[in-house]
Design an enzyme around this catalytic site. Structure first.
Site, PDB file in Angstrom:
ATOM      1  N   GLY A 151      -5.391  -0.863   7.849  1.00 10.04           N
ATOM      2  CA  GLY A 151      -5.242  -2.106   8.629  1.00 10.04           C
ATOM      3  C   GLY A 151      -4.578  -3.176   7.801  1.00 10.04           C
ATOM      4  N   ASN A 152      -4.686  -4.407   8.240  1.00  4.12           N
ATOM      5  CA  ASN A 152      -4.107  -5.522   7.483  1.00  4.12           C
ATOM      6  C   ASN A 152      -4.933  -6.788   7.740  1.00  4.12           C
ATOM      7  OD1 ASN A 152      -2.829  -7.110   9.776  1.00  4.12           O
ATOM      8  ND2 ASN A 152      -1.853  -5.114  10.055  1.00  4.12           N
TER       9      ASN A 152
END
Ligand code: CTP
Length: 216
Positions: A21-22
């Site tokens: 993810g980020n």
């Protein structure tokens, strides 16, 4: 008027307990949803995982998704009927080739993951855009900002691109403020001051609605 907005990160699962993810918080996309709704628009907010509550405004319908593929499916279902598209999501560029059915065990000293490119949501929908529809994208750049942002505008068939330069202190991820430059297909450029994301959202919505009223 109907506005489609993508927001937040996407999570790409590796196994039942892990993902790629980020750090996107979704704040910019949610603020845009609120600002369009405040102008009377019906908004579909397709959101990746965020800690933000669904906006309370009855004009905003929030659809929660996890992966880029789910975000694409939800956006593609709404896009044909939407007048304005805003791609504010930080979509993971790659996903694991396959999700392990069981938790990956730490067997070796190294682990190699094979990643494959995710669908380009804005780019793919951009090819289906009708002349009367209006598309807005985001670009986060560290160098050659305007050239890269304009290249994105052309490749993804945006009418307007919101450029965040990471050179500006207080802009981008993990801040409540943002400093943006709007670049348009017609060549116009508007540079805004550093301000709270809610005020940035109002600036963007004001510009988009002004352009849209004269569009196609
Ligand atoms: N976008 C999207 N789907 C993707 C990737 C990006 O819809 N799979 C959208 C984003 O929401 C944003 C714009 O495209 O509006 C950003 O373009 P992108 O090429 O992803 O920017 P960068 O990640 O900065 O790309 P690059 O690595 O080419 O600089």
């Amino acid at each position: 008027m109907h506005v489609l907005i993508t927001a937040g990160p996407t999570y790409e699962p590796l196994d039942p307990v892990r993902f790629i993810g980020n750090h996107s918080t979704g704040k910019m996309g949610y603020a845009l949803a609120e600002a369009f709704a405040a102008e009377g628009a019906e908004v579909t907010l397709v959101s990746g995982p965020t800690s933000l509550p669904d906006p309370a405004d009855a004009r905003i319908t929030t659809q929660r998704v996890q992966t880029a593929d789910e975000m694409y499916a939800a956006a593609a279902a709404v896009a044909p009927a939407a007048d304005i598209w805003v791609f504010a999501a930080a979509v993971a560029d790659y996903k694991p080739r396959q999700m392990a059915e069981n938790k990956i065990k730490k067997d070796g000293d190294t682990l190699t993951l094979e990643l494959v490119k995710n669908v380009d949501i804005a780019g793919t929908l951009g090819h289906t855009k009708r002349p009367e529809q209006y598309s807005v994208g985001f670009a986060l750049e560290t160098n050659n900002e305007q050239a890269y942002a304009l290249d994105k505008l052309r490749r993804k068939n945006f009418d307007l691109v919101v450029l965040n330069s990471l050179r500006d202190a207080g802009a981008g991820f993990r801040h409540d403020t943002n400093k943006v430059t709007l670049l348009e297909a017609g060549g116009q450029m508007t540079i805004f001051e550093l301000k709270p994301k809610v005020a940035v959202a109002r600036d963007i919505v004001e510009t988009v609605l002004a352009r849209y009223s004269h569009h196609a």
